[in-house]
Scaffold this active site. Structure first.
Site, PDB file in Angstrom:
ATOM      1  N   ASP A 148       0.869  -1.171  -0.072  1.00  0.00           N
ATOM      2  CA  ASP A 148      -0.094   0.004   0.000  1.00  0.00           C
ATOM      3  C   ASP A 148       1.137   1.339   0.043  1.00  0.00           C
ATOM      4  O   ASP A 148       0.329   2.435   0.435  1.00  0.00           O
ATOM      5  CB  ASP A 148      -0.916  -0.092   1.162  1.00  0.00           C
ATOM      6  CG  ASP A 148      -2.272  -0.684   1.193  1.00  0.00           C
ATOM      7  OD1 ASP A 148      -2.889  -0.483  -0.127  1.00  0.00           O
ATOM      8  OD2 ASP A 148      -2.682  -1.627   1.911  1.00  0.00           O
ATOM      9  N   GLU A 175      -8.143  -2.356  -5.128  1.00  0.00           N
ATOM     10  CA  GLU A 175      -8.791  -2.989  -4.069  1.00  0.00           C
ATOM     11  C   GLU A 175     -10.131  -2.524  -3.765  1.00  0.00           C
ATOM     12  O   GLU A 175     -10.300  -1.608  -3.117  1.00  0.00           O
ATOM     13  CB  GLU A 175      -7.599  -2.642  -2.768  1.00  0.00           C
ATOM     14  CG  GLU A 175      -8.126  -3.531  -1.576  1.00  0.00           C
ATOM     15  CD  GLU A 175      -7.052  -3.248  -0.504  1.00  0.00           C
ATOM     16  OE1 GLU A 175      -6.962  -4.302   0.419  1.00  0.00           O
ATOM     17  OE2 GLU A 175      -6.309  -2.532  -0.462  1.00  0.00           O
ATOM     18  N   HIS A 230     -10.799 -10.127   1.309  1.00  0.00           N
ATOM     19  CA  HIS A 230     -11.962  -8.930   1.877  1.00  0.00           C
ATOM     20  C   HIS A 230     -13.442  -9.559   1.469  1.00  0.00           C
ATOM     21  O   HIS A 230     -14.219  -8.904   2.244  1.00  0.00           O
ATOM     22  CB  HIS A 230     -11.726  -7.700   1.105  1.00  0.00           C
ATOM     23  CG  HIS A 230     -10.728  -6.812   1.784  1.00  0.00           C
ATOM     24  ND1 HIS A 230     -10.703  -6.331   3.278  1.00  0.00           N
ATOM     25  CD2 HIS A 230      -9.278  -6.384   1.333  1.00  0.00           C
ATOM     26  CE1 HIS A 230      -9.493  -5.659   3.492  1.00  0.00           C
ATOM     27  NE2 HIS A 230      -8.715  -5.837   2.541  1.00  0.00           N
TER      28      HIS A 230
END
Length: 415
Positions: free
Chosen positions: A45, A149, A217
């Protein structure tokens, strides 16, 4: 079966943090392996960290120097020390954004990655295929790929999905922390029981494009739906094993057991709350206290902040260890198989790391600890990069087989 696998994981976990850091005999062997096999990290990230803390400017910090003191986990010297041959940079934006704004900011994050690469052409080169990774690694550079994402960024548009792929995105995580208009998240209330019909159309279009379907996720039902619909292997770019640490973000055994048939990969993440049960429970307790304080202090955010600070001071956060990470890696291997495990650190996307790890330079020590626990050189090559290269080539082959198909035109009509 599960009990024996957990025993195996715990056996590996006794490898100490000190051993993982200082195995002088093992690390040179790992470094030799990484000179010919690119280590591929599934999720970093740094682009978001630059956006949050440095005005989205790759020149605001000198990535050519060691940035440990700044709190960043990633810089070029540590990527080199860590033997990283290819990095999938996350072009994340928050799930709370309105979809149109999320789309715009995701394109901005793609621009950020391109500017990082342009700022350091001696270290980085953009890549979009498995062959690109191999070629760039052989040239002594770090192959730089991009992964979206959160499927909310496509704003219910297959046309936008295609444009993201054209811009270089090579995977998309179907959700982030919130359930979308077409897919259920692991950490939000379900709406669709997995994927709705438009969500299935998204997966099929990703197959046609050659974009990897990332299931970190998402809910278990979404995982199973996506694996059923997808003609290509799926990935988990940064997830660990739910049987070892009971976080809903982790991959359950029901899915791990399907990985050999699917052909995909679980890239084990380093997030303390996902790899250590005590840390996970602390996070749940802190979230409960936050909710309690908000309910007791409506319209008084300062009181909530002060109360949460006091709670945290009275309940210091526990630390995860390298041994926790090793236990998850071993467990995924034991259940899914050696061909279906990889590494997805989530560096610069988290506030804390396992004790003894400070950044992307940690990989040789981690892989050395695995060798010390009995993993062979062939095993290390697989977890480092060969497994991901195989998955990428399979995704590319599916796309090539669909080259004659027309672009999808599905629209979302959620109930």
């Amino acid at each position: 079966m599960i009990r024996s696998l957990l025993v195996a994981a715990v056996s590996l976990a006794v490898v100490s943090t000190a051993q993982a850091q200082t195995d002088a005999a093992g690390e040179p062997r790992v470094r030799a392996i990484l000179r010919t096999t690119p280590l591929i990290d599934g999720h970093n990230d740094l682009p978001w960290a630059l956006r949050q803390e440095h005005g989205n400017d790759p020149y605001a910090v000198d990535l050519a120097t060691d940035l440990t003191a700044t709190g960043l986990h990633t810089d070029i010297p540590r990527l080199r020390t860590g033997g990283v041959g290819a990095q999938l940079w996350s072009v994340y934006v928050p799930a709370a954004l309105p979809p149109t704004e999320a789309a715009r900011e995701t394109f901005e994050q793609i621009d950020t990655v391109r500017r990082i690469v342009a700022a350091h052409p001696d270290a980085f080169e953009l890549a979009t295929t498995a062959d690109d990774i191999v070629r760039i690694h052989r040239a002594g550079k770090i192959a730089s790929l991009m992964g979206m994402e959160g499927g909310y960024s496509i704003d219910d548009s297959l046309g936008l999905l295609r444009q993201f792929h054209e811009a270089g995105a090579r995977y998309m995580t179907l959700t982030h922390s919130k359930t979308t208009t077409w897919a259920d998240s692991a950490t939000d209330a379900p709406k669709w029981g997995g994927l709705n019909p438009f969500g299935e159309a998204v997966v099929r279009e990703m197959n046609r494009l050659g974009m990897m379907v990332d299931l970190s996720h998402v809910s278990e039902e979404t995982m199973l739906d996506a694996m059923r619909v997808s003609d290509a292997p799926v990935i988990f770019s940064h997830s660990s094993a739910r049987a070892v640490t009971g976080h809903p973000r982790n991959v359950p055994d029901s899915v791990l057991r399907l990985m050999p048939e699917d052909g995909g990969i679980v890239m084990v993440t380093f997030v303390p709350g996902f790899i250590n049960e005590t840390v996970r429970a602390w996070g749940a307790d802190r979230a409960a206290e936050d909710a309690r304080l908000k309910a007791m202090n409506p319209g008084a955010p300062d009181a909530v902040t002060a109360g949460l600070a006091a709670w945290t001071q009275a309940h210091p956060i526990p630390r995860a260890a390298v041994s926790d990470l090793l236990a998850h890696i071993q467990y995924v291997r034991d259940v899914a198989g050696i061909d279906h495990v990889g590494l997805g650190g989530d560096f610069d996307g988290i506030d804390a790391l396992p004790e003894g790890i400070t950044g992307v330079d940690a990989y040789p020590a981690i892989l050395s600890a695995l060798m010390q626990a009995g993993w062979t050189e062939a095993d290390i090559r697989k977890i480092a990069g060969e497994n991901m290269l195989r998955v990428m080539r399979a995704v590319e082959a599916v796309a090539a087989s669909k080259a004659g198909e027309r672009p999808g035109m599905a629209a979302n009509t959620p109930a």
